[in-house]
Design an enzyme around this catalytic site. Structure first.
Site, PDB file in Angstrom:
ATOM      1  N   SER A 240       0.827  -1.217   0.000  1.00 36.62           N
ATOM      2  CA  SER A 240       0.000   0.000   0.000  1.00 36.62           C
ATOM      3  C   SER A 240       0.857   1.260   0.000  1.00 36.62           C
ATOM      4  CB  SER A 240      -0.968   0.003   1.184  1.00 36.62           C
ATOM      5  OG  SER A 240      -0.274  -0.214   2.397  1.00 36.62           O
ATOM      6  N   HIS A 270      -2.148  -8.792   1.939  1.00 41.43           N
ATOM      7  CA  HIS A 270      -1.816  -7.527   2.618  1.00 41.43           C
ATOM      8  C   HIS A 270      -2.967  -7.182   3.567  1.00 41.43           C
ATOM      9  CE1 HIS A 270       0.154  -3.813   3.332  1.00 41.43           C
ATOM     10  NE2 HIS A 270      -0.260  -3.109   2.290  1.00 41.43           N
ATOM     11  N   HIS A 317       5.498 -12.551   7.607  1.00 46.83           N
ATOM     12  CA  HIS A 317       5.736 -11.171   7.183  1.00 46.83           C
ATOM     13  C   HIS A 317       6.959 -11.114   6.273  1.00 46.83           C
ATOM     14  CE1 HIS A 317       6.202  -6.803   7.352  1.00 46.83           C
ATOM     15  NE2 HIS A 317       4.927  -6.801   7.654  1.00 46.83           N
ATOM     16  N   ARG A 326       2.631  -4.409  16.615  1.00 45.56           N
ATOM     17  CA  ARG A 326       1.259  -3.922  16.422  1.00 45.56           C
ATOM     18  C   ARG A 326       0.270  -4.985  16.924  1.00 45.56           C
ATOM     19  NH1 ARG A 326       1.494  -2.761  10.123  1.00 45.56           N
ATOM     20  NH2 ARG A 326       2.331  -4.888  10.263  1.00 45.56           N
ATOM     21  N   ASP A 372      -2.553  -8.270  11.564  1.00 42.82           N
ATOM     22  CA  ASP A 372      -3.902  -8.674  11.163  1.00 42.82           C
ATOM     23  C   ASP A 372      -4.450  -9.839  11.981  1.00 42.82           C
ATOM     24  OD1 ASP A 372      -4.154  -6.749   9.089  1.00 42.82           O
ATOM     25  OD2 ASP A 372      -2.747  -7.922   7.915  1.00 42.82           O
TER      26      ASP A 372
END
Ligand code: HAX
Length: 434
Positions: A240, A270, A317, A326, A372
């Protein structure tokens, strides 16, 4: 007191000589070689982008303007009664590199407030789309529909000089960022809540207003702040951020660039992985009739996914080689606010089960969870159960980082991006096999 734009310009002027000096005096210094594996394999690890907004260390995770996630959350100012810093204070940090005080945070708040009104034609256009369009397609279309508003295009057509490109780009970026929460909330309420739209409350900060427009009670305002901050930036090479930067490098305006950024984020490898995680969990829960599987049962579900040739969403990743901080930040939020939630327990069980399986499977270079794996559970808990909307939330956050990057790209005069490609025969020749 100086405006946000004046503060930014001061930073830009101080920074420009550093870039100029590197280019003029040290442009030939080598940063590495490129292998055939990197050339075929998605440019993994090739050092060929510059950004100062954030940096991703494979083992430490992301730093925003030099600060880790816990440092960022601790250092930014907070208003009383809320747990998380405002998105506005965070954007000041991303844009200028400085931790803002309350007055500086107010500058961003005022900028966003005065630019918040979304043109009516955007909502008309969204209403005209089939309701079963994916919310990311709706979001992307809404953004590109506003391209006619671009200040950059007007200034460029009037003959603006290259050194000043950043100024109307700043205007476009702030105009767009201020509108994204209303557009996202509109899509949600239009698509899933019978079009029962909730008007913005101008007294609230961006996170608070977003929660209000979504129709979700406290502490969802803090969830929104945390979510937008965590998803904002992950240096420039991810799909992105890179797409936004690439499209803007052709001097396409912010609306084109951020719409393209959203399209890249919409891929299941993604940003869409957050939707995939919840859908995967729901699939298992259905098979278990809502019961939490035992560790052994869970292992079997994970192996079944791998054996059918699919990836385990939320794990792995391209850069990270440890648990994504995160993920950890959201896990801490869950431990505090929803420790007994069944889906959180499920996600936690996966954290125990998946990494050893991925290690045994032997393919993924990083067996640990990414952002995610954890984000959907919080949304679900607070009532946002339409999981194909989750990536739109990611998009609102990611736009903060990509817009800050594009403003700086223009300020530092980065050129159009154009890497070189080779043919397979050329690679064979380089390998000495032809
Ligand atoms: N499950 C199963 N296999 C996996 C895997 C996973 N979670 N992660 C990687 N692999 C596989 C890859 O598919 C690849 O297989 P092939 O050799 O057959 O092609 C192999 O392991 C090597 O891949 P890698 O080098 O470890 O990973 P990449 O850099 O190629 O890809 C991805 C990184 C994030 C795309 C990958 O780990 C993946 O598909 N993860 C699941 C989807 C996901 O969670 N995406 C979100 C990532 C974070 C993000 O961007 N959020 O927006």
């Amino acid at each position: 007191m100086a405006t946000l734009k004046e503060n930014l310009f001061e930073k830009i002027q101080a920074w420009r000589p550093r870039t100029t000096r590197l280019l003029k005096e040290h442009g030939e210094v080598k940063l590495g070689d490129v292998t055939i594996a990197q050339c075929i394999g998605g440019m993994r690890g090739v050092k060929c982008l510059t950004t100062d907004i954030s940096y991703l260390d494979p083992f430490e995770g992301i730093r925003f303007r030099g600060y880790t996630i816990p440092e960022t959350l601790a250092k930014l100012p907070k208003t009383s009664g809320v747990e998380m810093p405002s998105v506005e204070s965070f954007f000041y940090l991303l844009l200028t590199g400085d931790v803002p005080n309350n007055e500086q945070t107010k500058l961003v708040e005022e900028e966003f407030k005065k630019r918040r009104e979304v043109p009516g034609y955007v909502f008309d256009m969204l209403r005209a789309l089939p309701k079963d369009s994916h919310p990311m397609a709706m979001f992307s279309a809404a953004i590109v529909a506003m391209q006619r508003e671009s200040e950059f295009v007007k200034a460029y057509n009037a003959g603006l000089g290259k050194m000043d490109y950043w100024a109307p780009t700043y205007e476009d970026a702030l105009n767009l960022l201020a509108k994204l929460p209303s557009i996202a909330a509109f899509i949600y309420r239009w698509k899933y809540k019978d079009g029962d739209i909730i008007e913005a409350n101008p007294k609230l900060d961006l996170g608070g207003n977003f929660a209000h427009m979504m129709g979700i009670d406290k502490p969802y305002d803090d969830v929104a702040r945390l979510y937008f901050i965590l998803h904002s930036d992950h240096e420039s090479g991810n799909v992105s951020a890179h797409t936004g930067h690439l499209v803007a490098s052709a001097l396409s305006d912010i609306y084109y660039a951020i719409s393209a950024m959203i399209n890249g984020l919409a891929g299941p490898l993604h940003g869409l992985a957050n939707q995939e995680v919840l859908s995967w969990i729901q699939g298992v829960m259905d098979k278990m009739n809502g019961k939490l599987p035992s560790e052994e049962e869970m292992k079997k579900f994970v192996w079944d996914t791998l054996n059918s040739g699919q990836v385990v969403p939320g794990y792995g990743h391209a850069v990270l080689r440890k648990t994504d901080p995160r993920y950890t930040a959201q896990r801490e939020f869950c431990l505090k606010h929803l420790p007994d939630d069944p889906i959180f327990k499920f996600v936690d069980l996966l954290y125990n089960v998946v990494p050893p399986i991925l290690q045994e499977h032997g393919k993924a270079k990083n067996p640990w969870p990414n952002v995610d794996a954890q984000s959907g559970v919080i949304q679900w808990y607070y009532g946002l159960r339409e999981y194909d909307f989750y990536t739109v939330l990611f998009g609102v956050g990611r736009a903060l980082g990509v817009c800050a990057n594009i403003i700086w790209d223009r300020a530092l005069g980065y050129p159009i991006e154009r890497p070189k490609s080779l043919t397979t025969a050329m690679l064979e020749e380089a390998a000495g096999i032809k």
